[in-house]
Design a protein around this motif. Structure first.
Motif, short mmCIF file in Angstrom:
data_model
loop_
_atom_site.label_atom_id
_atom_site.label_comp_id
_atom_site.label_asym_id
_atom_site.label_seq_id
_atom_site.Cartn_x
_atom_site.Cartn_y
_atom_site.Cartn_z
N LYS A 475 0.83 -1.21 0.00
CA LYS A 475 0.00 0.00 0.00
C LYS A 475 0.86 1.27 0.00
N LEU A 476 2.04 1.16 0.61
CA LEU A 476 2.91 2.33 0.74
C LEU A 476 3.80 2.53 -0.49
N ILE A 477 4.43 1.44 -0.96
CA ILE A 477 5.45 1.60 -2.01
C ILE A 477 5.18 0.79 -3.27
N GLY A 478 4.08 0.02 -3.31
CA GLY A 478 3.76 -0.76 -4.50
C GLY A 478 4.40 -2.14 -4.47
N ALA A 479 3.89 -3.03 -5.32
CA ALA A 479 4.35 -4.41 -5.32
C ALA A 479 5.61 -4.61 -6.16
N ASP A 480 5.91 -3.68 -7.07
CA ASP A 480 7.04 -3.88 -8.00
C ASP A 480 8.39 -3.95 -7.30
N VAL A 481 8.51 -3.27 -6.14
CA VAL A 481 9.81 -3.22 -5.47
C VAL A 481 10.06 -4.44 -4.58
N LEU A 482 9.05 -5.29 -4.43
CA LEU A 482 9.22 -6.47 -3.58
C LEU A 482 10.13 -7.48 -4.26
N PRO A 483 10.93 -8.23 -3.47
CA PRO A 483 11.70 -9.33 -4.05
C PRO A 483 10.79 -10.45 -4.52
N ASP A 484 11.27 -11.31 -5.40
CA ASP A 484 10.42 -12.35 -6.01
C ASP A 484 9.83 -13.32 -4.99
N ASP A 485 10.57 -13.63 -3.91
CA ASP A 485 10.02 -14.57 -2.94
C ASP A 485 8.79 -13.99 -2.23
N GLN A 486 8.77 -12.67 -2.05
CA GLN A 486 7.60 -12.03 -1.44
C GLN A 486 6.47 -11.86 -2.46
N LYS A 487 6.85 -11.64 -3.73
CA LYS A 487 5.82 -11.62 -4.78
C LYS A 487 5.13 -12.98 -4.88
N LEU A 488 5.90 -14.04 -4.66
CA LEU A 488 5.32 -15.39 -4.69
C LEU A 488 4.27 -15.56 -3.58
N ILE A 489 4.58 -15.04 -2.40
CA ILE A 489 3.61 -15.10 -1.29
C ILE A 489 2.30 -14.43 -1.71
N ILE A 490 2.41 -13.26 -2.32
CA ILE A 490 1.20 -12.53 -2.72
C ILE A 490 0.43 -13.28 -3.81
N GLU A 491 1.15 -13.85 -4.79
CA GLU A 491 0.48 -14.59 -5.86
C GLU A 491 -0.20 -15.84 -5.32
N THR A 492 0.50 -16.59 -4.46
CA THR A 492 -0.10 -17.81 -3.89
C THR A 492 -1.29 -17.47 -3.01
N ALA A 493 -1.18 -16.40 -2.22
CA ALA A 493 -2.30 -15.98 -1.37
C ALA A 493 -3.51 -15.60 -2.21
N ARG A 494 -3.27 -14.99 -3.37
CA ARG A 494 -4.39 -14.65 -4.26
C ARG A 494 -5.09 -15.91 -4.75
N VAL A 495 -4.32 -16.94 -5.10
CA VAL A 495 -4.91 -18.21 -5.52
C VAL A 495 -5.73 -18.81 -4.38
N ILE A 496 -5.19 -18.74 -3.16
CA ILE A 496 -5.90 -19.29 -1.99
C ILE A 496 -7.19 -18.51 -1.76
N ARG A 497 -7.11 -17.19 -1.81
CA ARG A 497 -8.30 -16.36 -1.54
C ARG A 497 -9.39 -16.57 -2.58
N VAL A 498 -9.01 -16.46 -3.85
CA VAL A 498 -10.01 -16.49 -4.92
C VAL A 498 -10.35 -17.92 -5.35
N GLY A 499 -9.34 -18.78 -5.38
CA GLY A 499 -9.57 -20.13 -5.87
C GLY A 499 -9.98 -21.13 -4.82
N PHE A 500 -9.70 -20.81 -3.54
CA PHE A 500 -10.01 -21.77 -2.48
C PHE A 500 -11.04 -21.24 -1.47
N LEU A 501 -10.80 -20.05 -0.93
CA LEU A 501 -11.69 -19.54 0.12
C LEU A 501 -13.00 -18.99 -0.45
N GLN A 502 -12.94 -18.38 -1.63
CA GLN A 502 -14.17 -17.88 -2.25
C GLN A 502 -14.95 -19.04 -2.84
N GLN A 503 -16.27 -19.03 -2.63
CA GLN A 503 -17.08 -20.18 -3.05
C GLN A 503 -18.38 -19.69 -3.68
#
Length: 586
Positions: A475-503
């Motif tokens: 929210k403060l500095i954007g996602a582009d400056v994050l290292p790839d391992d942290q970008k992976l956390i965000i991408e996997t969490a999106r899959v969990i939220r939309v693909g698993f938790l949302q029904q």
């Protein structure tokens, strides 16, 4: 009738009688010429105070009050299921035939159909000795539920006569027993029970079996045990009623008791319409055949809201004593608490926080403590699971009803307004919700679905919490400056939220998901996460994986994999391996 038993004062649903010692506390009474149903709630030297469960418009001082000598009680027998009652167990379908669309004041209709014949099988013989809770007769209440007639508590003795198997009405005497004092007791198909007295049990059992709901966020992240208690707090429009509808339709309870306490009338009409059309996945019959609806809508007398909650839990305990697993949906306990506040104000009691009475916590505890998985008096196992919706004003979870409910429930499914407005359903917030049943339920999950199920759940929960921390940075500095391992956390969490938790409640394969499919879905998502993590360590940018569309493909698993062919999910793992190998070759 004593002449002094007349109405002295009227204050909404609260009336007073002066200078009488006729009535006892909690006694059910009939008020006025219309015989409105009421209950004695206070007695002192000068006044007896009565709470009336019907509309008191037109009631005048001087009208007489008739005592019954018994507490407020329900008729419990065949005919409760596949029916709809008001807060004091008057059948709404029968009332409609008698008085039309609106309930007349003092409308007296038997709770159970006294003319209907039931196909009864007698299970005892002359000379048998029966103890309380013993099942002496059975009859098919609906095509899916067998009604078991039990010896009322406080009665035991030897069978001196019995009828033959055949068709009988609910008030026909089918068995007679004589107790040790020589008193004769005639047993019919129904019994009475006071609504504010918990029904006795033999002993409580540990809460170590989950109530399977088919809702992934509940079964996987925040499970509830059979016999447990859960709260669903949420502001207006967050999906409390919709979530309870889903649980009522799909949870693996034998019987559903749905209490609409102070809710809008059109919502209750919708519930009735939906349940009558819904096919029960267990039996292939109508869902109403194992459901009872208690409707006390917002335009009904406010005092009856309090009774409706007790009516629902008493009916649930009655079927529990037969050996059934019952789930009761209370929607919503906030409206019940508001009714307590209004009555308390009319009684001029000292208010506590936000005007609620000081006894609000004890009333909530009395209700939620009636949940449990038990050995019944008849030696059978049964349970009552309570799922209560809470409607805090402005989604403020610090208000008294929500805070006191948290004290007495071990499961908290907090609904989030932002999720609901983003059309993410069920809108259960995974960071502010919790379940305290893990310690009790993990052995069951381990035995039936292996240790991996528990590991997957912990890992998914960990990823979601890591994402929450990272999103503050994004929210403060954007996602582009994050290292790839942290970008992976965000991408996997999106899959969990939309693909698993949302029904999607309207999709045939997503409205209910078996635990076996939930486990495999978690396995595939976490497998991709692990593989991409290895790629990142090998200096492969995550952007190349995202371009392959693997994350988007996993989001669609819930729609693309049918519940009756979950082995297809193994192909997803092979597909991930092929895609990863392709990336490495390049």
């Amino acid at each position: 009738m004593k002449e002094e038993n007349i109405v002295y004062g009227i204050n909404g649903p609260v009336i007073t009688i002066k200078n009488t010692k006729t009535f006892s506390m909690m006694e059910m009474v009939y008020v006025g010429k219309d015989k409105l149903v009421g209950e004695v709630i206070g007695i002192n030297e000068k006044f007896t105070t009565i709470q009336v469960y019907e509309e008191t418009t037109g009631l005048k001082p001087g009208e007489q009050v008739l005592g019954t000598g018994t507490p407020m009680s329900l008729d419990l027998g065949p005919g409760i299921l596949n029916n709809m009652f008001d807060g004091i167990e008057r059948p709404l379908k029968a009332i409609e035939k008698k008085s039309g669309a609106f309930i007349e004041r003092g409308c007296s209709v038997s709770s159970l159909d006294k003319d209907k014949l039931w196909d009864v099988t007698i299970n005892v013989n002359v000379g048998d000795y029966l103890n309380p809770g013993f099942i002496y007769a059975t009859c098919p209440e609906t095509s899916v539920i067998v009604h078991k007639c039990m010896v009322p508590f406080g009665i035991s003795g030897e069978v001196v006569s019995k009828m033959d198997n055949g068709n009988y009405k609910v008030d026909d005497v089918i068995v007679s027993i004589k107790d040790k004092k020589g008193n004769l007791h005639n047993l019919t198909l129904f019994q009475k029970w006071p609504i504010k007295t918990p029904r006795p049990i033999k002993n409580r059992l540990p809460l170590n079996i989950p109530l399977i709901t088919g809702q992934r966020i509940i079964d996987t992240l925040f499970p509830i045990a059979k016999g447990g208690a859960a709260a669903i707090p949420g502001g207006f429009g967050t999906g409390k009623t919709m979530t309870q509808h889903q649980l009522a339709k799909w949870c693996d309870a034998d019987i559903i008791v749905y209490v609409g306490c102070g809710e809008r009338g059109n919502e209750m009409s919708q519930v009735l319409g939906e349940f009558s059309e819904l096919i029960d996945p267990k039996s292939g019959k109508s869902m109403t055949e194992r459901t009872v609806l208690i409707a006390n809508t917002s335009n009904m007398p406010v005092a009856a809201r309090e009774a409706s909650i007790y009516t629902g839990i008493t009916i649930a305990e009655y079927y529990r004593d037969m050996g059934y697993h019952v789930a009761i949906m209370a929607d919503s306990t906030s409206r019940w608490a508001e009714a307590l506040r209004e009555i308390s104000g009319r009684l001029e009691e000292m208010p506590a926080e936000e005007g609620f009475p000081a006894y609000l916590p004890s009333r909530l505890s009395e209700f939620y403590e009636r949940a449990g998985r038990v050995d019944t008096i008849s030696g059978k196992e049964g349970s009552v699971t309570i799922i209560g919706a809470v409607s805090p004003q402005g989604s403020d979870f610090s208000e008294p009803v929500t805070q006191n409910t948290k004290r007495f429930t071990r499961c908290f499914w907090a609904l989030d307004k932002a999720l609901a407005y983003a059309r993410h359903y069920p809108a259960i917030n995974w960071t502010s919700s919790y379940s305290e049943y893990f310690v009790d339920l993990d052995p069951w999950y381990y035995k039936n679905y292996g240790e991996s199920f528990i590991k997957y759940r912990k890992k998914i929960s960990s990823i979601l919490h890591e994402e929450e921390k990272l999103m503050e940075i994004v929210k403060l500095i954007g996602a582009d400056v994050l290292p790839d391992d942290q970008k992976l956390i965000i991408e996997t969490a999106r899959v969990i939220r939309v693909g698993f938790l949302q029904q999607n409640a309207f999709h045939k394969d997503d409205t209910f998901v078996p635990l076996s499919k939930q486990k495999k879905m978690m396995k595939v998502i976490l497998y991709l996460h692990k593989k991409v993590k290895h790629l990142i360590k090998a200096s492969v940018p995550i952007s190349r994986v995202i371009e392959m569309g693997l994350f988007e493909k996993l989001i669609k698993i819930k729609y693309d994999v049918p519940n009756d062919n979950i082995d297809i999910l193994d192909e997803y793992i092979n597909d991930i391996d092929r895609s990863i190998n392709d990336i490495l070759k390049k």
